[in-house]
Design a protein around this motif. Structure first.
Motif, mmCIF file in Angstrom:
data_model
loop_
_atom_site.group_PDB
_atom_site.id
_atom_site.type_symbol
_atom_site.label_atom_id
_atom_site.label_comp_id
_atom_site.label_asym_id
_atom_site.label_seq_id
_atom_site.Cartn_x
_atom_site.Cartn_y
_atom_site.Cartn_z
ATOM 1 N N GLU A 212 0.828 -1.205 0.000
ATOM 2 C CA GLU A 212 0.000 0.000 0.000
ATOM 3 C C GLU A 212 0.864 1.258 0.000
ATOM 4 O OE1 GLU A 212 -4.143 -1.307 2.257
ATOM 5 O OE2 GLU A 212 -2.492 -0.483 3.459
ATOM 6 N N CYS A 213 1.986 1.226 0.716
ATOM 7 C CA CYS A 213 2.890 2.385 0.740
ATOM 8 C C CYS A 213 3.440 2.671 -0.650
ATOM 9 C CB CYS A 213 4.039 2.143 1.721
ATOM 10 S SG CYS A 213 3.597 2.345 3.467
ATOM 11 N N LEU A 214 3.824 1.614 -1.372
ATOM 12 C CA LEU A 214 4.289 1.799 -2.748
ATOM 13 C C LEU A 214 3.207 2.458 -3.588
ATOM 14 C CD1 LEU A 214 6.123 1.393 -5.219
ATOM 15 C CD2 LEU A 214 5.202 -0.934 -5.404
ATOM 16 N N GLY A 217 2.765 6.095 -2.844
ATOM 17 C CA GLY A 217 3.817 6.891 -3.463
ATOM 18 C C GLY A 217 3.583 7.088 -4.945
ATOM 19 N N ILE A 218 3.138 6.034 -5.627
ATOM 20 C CA ILE A 218 2.865 6.127 -7.065
ATOM 21 C C ILE A 218 1.719 7.099 -7.329
ATOM 22 C CG2 ILE A 218 2.028 4.838 -9.072
ATOM 23 C CD1 ILE A 218 3.574 2.408 -7.974
ATOM 24 N N LYS A 222 2.818 13.425 -9.771
ATOM 25 C CA LYS A 222 2.098 14.347 -10.648
ATOM 26 C C LYS A 222 3.095 15.329 -11.236
ATOM 27 C CE LYS A 222 -2.253 13.079 -9.724
ATOM 28 N NZ LYS A 222 -1.927 11.916 -8.903
ATOM 29 N N PRO A 223 3.042 15.561 -12.541
ATOM 30 C CA PRO A 223 3.945 16.562 -13.118
ATOM 31 C C PRO A 223 3.695 17.933 -12.501
ATOM 32 C CG PRO A 223 2.205 15.970 -14.674
ATOM 33 C CD PRO A 223 2.101 15.010 -13.541
ATOM 34 N N GLY A 224 4.776 18.653 -12.273
ATOM 35 C CA GLY A 224 4.671 19.980 -11.684
ATOM 36 C C GLY A 224 4.837 20.002 -10.185
ATOM 37 N N LEU A 225 4.821 18.819 -9.536
ATOM 38 C CA LEU A 225 4.998 18.749 -8.095
ATOM 39 C C LEU A 225 6.429 18.328 -7.751
ATOM 40 C CD1 LEU A 225 1.704 16.994 -6.902
ATOM 41 C CD2 LEU A 225 2.230 19.444 -6.996
ATOM 42 N N PRO A 226 6.914 18.658 -6.555
ATOM 43 C CA PRO A 226 8.263 18.240 -6.159
ATOM 44 C C PRO A 226 8.293 16.756 -5.793
ATOM 45 C CG PRO A 226 7.215 19.430 -4.368
ATOM 46 C CD PRO A 226 6.287 19.534 -5.546
ATOM 47 N N ILE A 227 9.458 16.156 -5.939
ATOM 48 C CA ILE A 227 9.660 14.745 -5.630
ATOM 49 C C ILE A 227 9.239 14.415 -4.196
ATOM 50 C CG2 ILE A 227 11.531 13.085 -5.150
ATOM 51 C CD1 ILE A 227 10.836 13.152 -8.081
ATOM 52 N N ASN A 228 9.379 15.371 -3.266
ATOM 53 C CA ASN A 228 9.137 15.039 -1.857
ATOM 54 C C ASN A 228 7.685 14.700 -1.519
ATOM 55 O OD1 ASN A 228 7.855 17.597 -1.504
ATOM 56 N ND2 ASN A 228 9.791 18.538 -0.910
ATOM 57 N N VAL A 229 6.750 14.951 -2.443
ATOM 58 C CA VAL A 229 5.368 14.545 -2.166
ATOM 59 C C VAL A 229 5.246 13.024 -2.129
ATOM 60 C CG1 VAL A 229 4.414 16.658 -3.169
ATOM 61 C CG2 VAL A 229 4.620 14.600 -4.596
ATOM 62 N N ILE A 230 6.160 12.339 -2.800
ATOM 63 C CA ILE A 230 6.142 10.875 -2.813
ATOM 64 C C ILE A 230 6.444 10.345 -1.416
ATOM 65 C CG2 ILE A 230 7.246 8.813 -3.760
ATOM 66 C CD1 ILE A 230 7.831 10.505 -6.312
ATOM 67 N N GLY A 325 -0.038 11.669 -14.492
ATOM 68 C CA GLY A 325 0.464 11.091 -13.255
ATOM 69 C C GLY A 325 1.619 10.161 -13.512
ATOM 70 N N ALA A 326 1.413 8.853 -13.276
ATOM 71 C CA ALA A 326 2.494 7.884 -13.454
ATOM 72 C C ALA A 326 2.002 6.650 -14.185
ATOM 73 C CB ALA A 326 3.081 7.487 -12.101
ATOM 74 N N GLU A 327 2.835 6.127 -15.058
ATOM 75 C CA GLU A 327 2.604 4.833 -15.698
ATOM 76 C C GLU A 327 3.580 3.835 -15.099
ATOM 77 O OE1 GLU A 327 3.323 2.607 -20.009
ATOM 78 O OE2 GLU A 327 3.179 4.792 -19.947
#
Length: 332
Positions: A212-214, A217-218, A222-230, A325-327
């Motif tokens: 669930e944590c993975l 994170g996925i 979102k494009p435009g957001l910083p990596i730290n939101v993950i 988002g992410a693929e």
């Protein structure tokens, strides 16, 4: 497989109680690793019982047919420290990564099908090695900074980078398989944690929450957001479930290089400000623990274990940032 540049091990001479801890947490040693180091020292005493996973015998490094293209470190063990000028991949690289990541997922499924009590992690490595070669790929971990095997097998309290050996898996163990293939000039990286035989409810819950944590994170990608939101999303879900998030190892940029300069923390790190853009490819691979997040490293320089000896699980996918988002690329 995580970037080895993040590994920290306890030094031979330990800090004084009020000195900064050797792990880099910023806390005083007495409030961080002192207790775990003391416990570990007691375990090594002549009267201490043998507990937890112990190193086994490692067989010789397996060979790859000369016809299979290989990464630059395959012979020397030293990857070139050359990073791409941009983390955004071209359409050609993305197309090749889809093929490599699909192959990695296939190798994972084929290897995991053999997990059972009594099989050794070295036997799992042999199975995976043949699956890599069958697809015309090179096992990315093999000789990466000298790593001696084609996969990582991390059992119970081993966080990551466990070296396959002659220890047989036991009923009630959990084991993580970390699979990365070099195919068509790019790397595809994935890992997953599996039950060995019958496991108890606590370990079932650990595996479930880690998966669930993975996914949390996925979903944060979102494009435009910083990596730290993950990392924020992963840490929030782990904390809600009373579990820890390992901080010493992180996700990473990937493509024509096994690891690029891009790092993906799995806890909230305000310094991780890189903005996500469509076309970026990286891994998310949280390591979640039943106890504290601190770690130790064995004398082999690779095997990372929880400092408190409690169990840990991990799941990983290679991702492509899209306009929405992410693929997930590492699917069969």
């Amino acid at each position: 497989m995580n970037d080895v540049s993040t590994v920290r091990a306890a030094p031979a001479v330990l800090p004084k109680p009020n000195d900064p801890c050797w792990c880099g947490s910023g806390s005083k040693y007495k409030k961080c690793h002192r207790g775990a180091d003391t416990v570990e020292a007691r375990k090594r005493g002549p009267e201490a019982p043998s507990r937890g996973i112990r190193p086994g015998v490692i067989s010789p490094m397996r060979t790859v047919p000369p016809s299979i293209p290989r990464p630059d470190y395959a012979v020397s063990g030293r990857p070139a420290r050359i990073f791409p000028p941009s983390e955004v991949k071209s359409p050609d690289v993305i197309a090749r990564m889809r093929r490599a990541c699909k192959a990695a997922a296939e190798v994972m499924a084929a290897t995991a099908a053999h997990i059972r009590p009594g099989i050794t992690t070295d036997e799992l490595d042999a199975i995976a090695h043949e699956e890599y070669v069958r697809r015309g790929g090179y096992p990315s971990p093999l000789n990466y900074h000298g790593f001696p095997k084609s996969i990582c097998t991390s059992v119970n309290e081993v966080i990551c980078h466990g070296i396959p050996d002659n220890r047989a898996l036991e009923d009630g163990d959990i084991v993580n398989l970390d699979i990365t293939i070099y195919l068509d000039g790019v790397h595809g990286d994935t890992n997953a944690t599996y039950a060995v035989g019958t496991i108890d409810s606590e370990n079932e819950r650990l595996i479930h929450v880690t998966r669930e944590c993975l996914m949390a994170g996925i979903e944060a990608v979102k494009p435009g957001l910083p990596i730290n939101v993950i990392g924020r999303a992963i840490e929030a879900h782990a904390t809600k479930n009373g579990m820890g998030v390992v901080r010493a190892y992180c996700g990473h940029g990937i493509g024509e290089r096994f690891h690029t300069a891009l790092q993906i923390p799995h806890h909230f790190d305000p310094q991780a400000k890189t903005i996500m853009e469509p076309g970026m490819t990286f891994t998310i691979e949280p390591m979640i623990t039943l106890g504290h997040w601190q770690h130790r490293v064995w004398d082999d320089g690779w095997t990372a274990v929880t400092a408190d000896g409690k169990r840990t699980a991990q799941f990983e996918h290679t991702l492509l940032v899209t306009d929405q988002g992410a693929e997930i690329l590492t699917v069969a």
